[in-house]
Scaffold this motif. Structure first.
Motif, PDB file in Angstrom:
ATOM      1  N   SER A 189      -4.191 -11.823-100.854  1.00  0.00           N
ATOM      2  CA  SER A 189      -2.754 -11.694-100.938  1.00  0.00           C
ATOM      3  C   SER A 189      -2.621  -9.990-101.189  1.00  0.00           C
ATOM      4  CB  SER A 189      -1.758 -12.390-101.784  1.00  0.00           C
ATOM      5  OG  SER A 189      -2.539 -12.403-103.312  1.00  0.00           O
ATOM      6  N   ASP A 219      -9.450  -5.823-115.325  1.00  0.00           N
ATOM      7  CA  ASP A 219      -8.247  -6.225-115.461  1.00  0.00           C
ATOM      8  C   ASP A 219      -7.138  -5.363-115.633  1.00  0.00           C
ATOM      9  OD1 ASP A 219      -5.868  -7.699-116.168  1.00  0.00           O
ATOM     10  OD2 ASP A 219      -7.297  -9.051-117.550  1.00  0.00           O
ATOM     11  N   PHE A 267      -3.353 -12.242-110.567  1.00  0.00           N
ATOM     12  CA  PHE A 267      -2.971 -13.576-110.848  1.00  0.00           C
ATOM     13  C   PHE A 267      -3.686 -14.627-109.937  1.00  0.00           C
ATOM     14  CE2 PHE A 267       0.888 -11.122-112.424  1.00  0.00           C
ATOM     15  CZ  PHE A 267       0.011 -10.696-113.625  1.00  0.00           C
ATOM     16  N   PHE A 294     -13.952 -14.748-111.811  1.00  0.00           N
ATOM     17  CA  PHE A 294     -14.619 -15.060-113.044  1.00  0.00           C
ATOM     18  C   PHE A 294     -15.346 -16.258-112.832  1.00  0.00           C
ATOM     19  CE2 PHE A 294     -11.560 -13.078-115.968  1.00  0.00           C
ATOM     20  CZ  PHE A 294     -12.261 -12.399-116.591  1.00  0.00           C
ATOM     21  N   GLY A 295     -15.108 -17.068-111.667  1.00  0.00           N
ATOM     22  CA  GLY A 295     -15.777 -18.501-111.485  1.00  0.00           C
ATOM     23  C   GLY A 295     -16.925 -18.123-110.358  1.00  0.00           C
ATOM     24  N   GLN A 320      -7.694 -14.141-110.148  1.00  0.00           N
ATOM     25  CA  GLN A 320      -8.702 -14.221-111.271  1.00  0.00           C
ATOM     26  C   GLN A 320      -9.455 -15.223-111.526  1.00  0.00           C
ATOM     27  OE1 GLN A 320      -5.996 -13.291-114.371  1.00  0.00           O
ATOM     28  NE2 GLN A 320      -4.898 -15.061-114.157  1.00  0.00           N
ATOM     29  N   PHE A 321      -9.158 -16.643-111.182  1.00  0.00           N
ATOM     30  CA  PHE A 321     -10.169 -17.897-111.311  1.00  0.00           C
ATOM     31  C   PHE A 321     -11.137 -17.506-110.647  1.00  0.00           C
ATOM     32  CE2 PHE A 321     -11.101 -22.156-110.364  1.00  0.00           C
ATOM     33  CZ  PHE A 321     -11.593 -22.573-111.393  1.00  0.00           C
ATOM     34  N   VAL A 339      -3.817  -5.394-116.188  1.00  0.00           N
ATOM     35  CA  VAL A 339      -2.910  -5.990-116.822  1.00  0.00           C
ATOM     36  C   VAL A 339      -3.601  -5.856-118.435  1.00  0.00           C
ATOM     37  CG1 VAL A 339      -1.024  -7.546-117.481  1.00  0.00           C
ATOM     38  CG2 VAL A 339      -2.010  -7.305-115.303  1.00  0.00           C
ATOM     39  N   ALA A 340      -4.660  -6.351-118.582  1.00  0.00           N
ATOM     40  CA  ALA A 340      -5.167  -6.215-120.051  1.00  0.00           C
ATOM     41  C   ALA A 340      -5.819  -4.893-120.137  1.00  0.00           C
ATOM     42  CB  ALA A 340      -6.258  -7.354-120.360  1.00  0.00           C
ATOM     43  N   ARG A 341      -6.102  -4.091-119.190  1.00  0.00           N
ATOM     44  CA  ARG A 341      -6.648  -2.830-119.074  1.00  0.00           C
ATOM     45  C   ARG A 341      -8.062  -2.833-119.732  1.00  0.00           C
ATOM     46  NH1 ARG A 341      -3.560  -0.727-122.917  1.00  0.00           N
ATOM     47  NH2 ARG A 341      -1.915  -2.456-122.808  1.00  0.00           N
TER      48      ARG A 341
END
Lengths: 178, 188
Positions: free
Chosen positions: A16, A115, A89, A96-97, A92-93, A117-119
């Motif tokens: 997306s 990341d 969003f 990481f996976g 991310q799965f 958002v988490a910076r």
């Protein structure tokens, strides 16, 4: 417009549209690496198609490849030396996976998960064929920085390096610059 | 070693025999998330065999690993002792602080895996995300990543994206233990 997708174990997965912060980070890191690598053997690419095998190809947000034989006309064939994925969003799965597993399996030496958002930048390095978390680097806001004790402030690492080069110092702040 | 396990400073953790300072002043968002999770756990577990423990509870996995997780669920009452938990909890939650994130994602995760913790949550208050790892054949596998959407983010999403965004988390310990992601990030 042509839709972007990746092939994971033979299955097509649509990508997306990226958020503005995602694009900012991608552009920042690309610029840092592009400037540094000028005239060097290794090359930085963004969103290049990387073919690992006939069932698996990805378009990593950024990659560095040093073996020019891996560069084909439309794609990279084989493992790059470095890959960075910027989380969203919806991806991310996967980042990481399955993607981390594939990069590990095919021997991508260094993998960053960024990341927005988490910076955070999470740095994984391949050791004996397995990814080890080498560091987590955080882009502190002024407010967050103020909550740290002096000892914590001293312990924080605000710059990081690519394992490929000794003299490239990347400031975490520059990666997240808006 | 014995002394180390009862370190005077309650804000120290021992990971593989090495002492680490814990964040002395966690951010309010950290405290809220840890508190929300504990409250959800405690409410569900009322009257049940398994018990929830909040932040501040010492967890003695072995002599070299003494942690203070942000929340835990323990189903074996025998390991609950006066000074803390001495044994293996069934579920552990770590809420990330920027200064300690590396241990939570790296070394502590490996220690929990090695000791056979069945379910491990890594929660980021800043990213409003929960990574759930489940133990299968002695290894942690990422089961899902949940995100607590703000109203604004939710409004920006396509219908297909909304459908694919899980908003409830099923805790592995009980079949009917369902946690609403919204509740975890309440007031954040």
């Amino acid at each position: 417009m042509e839709e972007k997708y990746e092939l994971i174990n033979g299955k097509e997965v649509l990508l997306s549209a990226a958020s503005i912060s995602h694009l900012d980070i991608q552009g920042n890191l690309y610029t840092i690496l592009k400037n540094y690598l000028r005239g060097k053997r290794c090359k930085v690419l963004f969103e290049a198609k990387v073919v690992f095998d006939n069932k698996t190809w990805f378009q990593p947000d950024l990659l560095v490849v040093c073996d020019r034989n891996k560069l084909k006309r439309n794609q990279v064939e084989g493992a790059p030396n470095f890959i960075a994925e910027i989380l969203s969003f919806t991806t991310q799965f996967r980042d990481f996976g399955i993607k981390k597993d594939i990069y590990e399996k095919y021997g991508v030496q260094e993998y960053w998960i960024i990341d927005p958002v988490a910076r955070n930048i999470m740095v994984y390095l391949l050791q004996d064929g397995k990814y080890q978390l080498d560091g987590v680097y955080h882009n502190y806001t002024e407010e967050e920085w103020e909550t740290l004790s002096d000892r914590e402030k001293e312990e924080q690492k605000l710059t990081l390096k690519l394992s490929l080069y000794d003299d490239l110092e990347i400031h975490v702040k520059d990666v997240f610059e808006e | 070693m014995g002394n180390l396990a009862y370190a005077e400073d309650y804000d120290v953790e021992i990971i593989n025999g090495r002492e680490f300072m814990m964040s002395p002043r966690p951010a309010i968002s950290h405290i809220r998330v840890a508190g929300n999770i504990y409250t959800i756990f405690a409410n569900f577990l009322k009257g049940k065999k398994c018990e929830a423990f909040p932040d501040g509870t010492e967890l003695h996995l072995d002599e070299e690993n003494v942690f203070v997780p942000d929340a835990m669920i323990v189903c074996n009452p025998d390991i609950v002792q006066k000074q803390g938990i001495f044994g293996i909890p069934d579920l552990v939650v770590e809420v990330l602080s920027p200064s300690t994130a590396k241990n939570d994602i790296g070394e502590k995760k490996e220690v929990y895996e090695k000791h056979g913790v069945k379910e491990y949550w890594i929660v980021s208050p800043i990213a409003r995300s929960i990574e759930v790892y489940l133990l299968r054949e002695g290894k942690f596998h990422l089961d899902e990543v949940y995100h607590g959407y703000t109203d604004e983010e939710w409004a920006d999403m396509k219908e297909s994206e909304r459908e694919n965004a899980p908003q409830f988390l099923r805790v592995s310990i009980y079949e009917d233990f369902v946690v609403s992601i919204k509740d975890v990030f309440e007031r954040l």
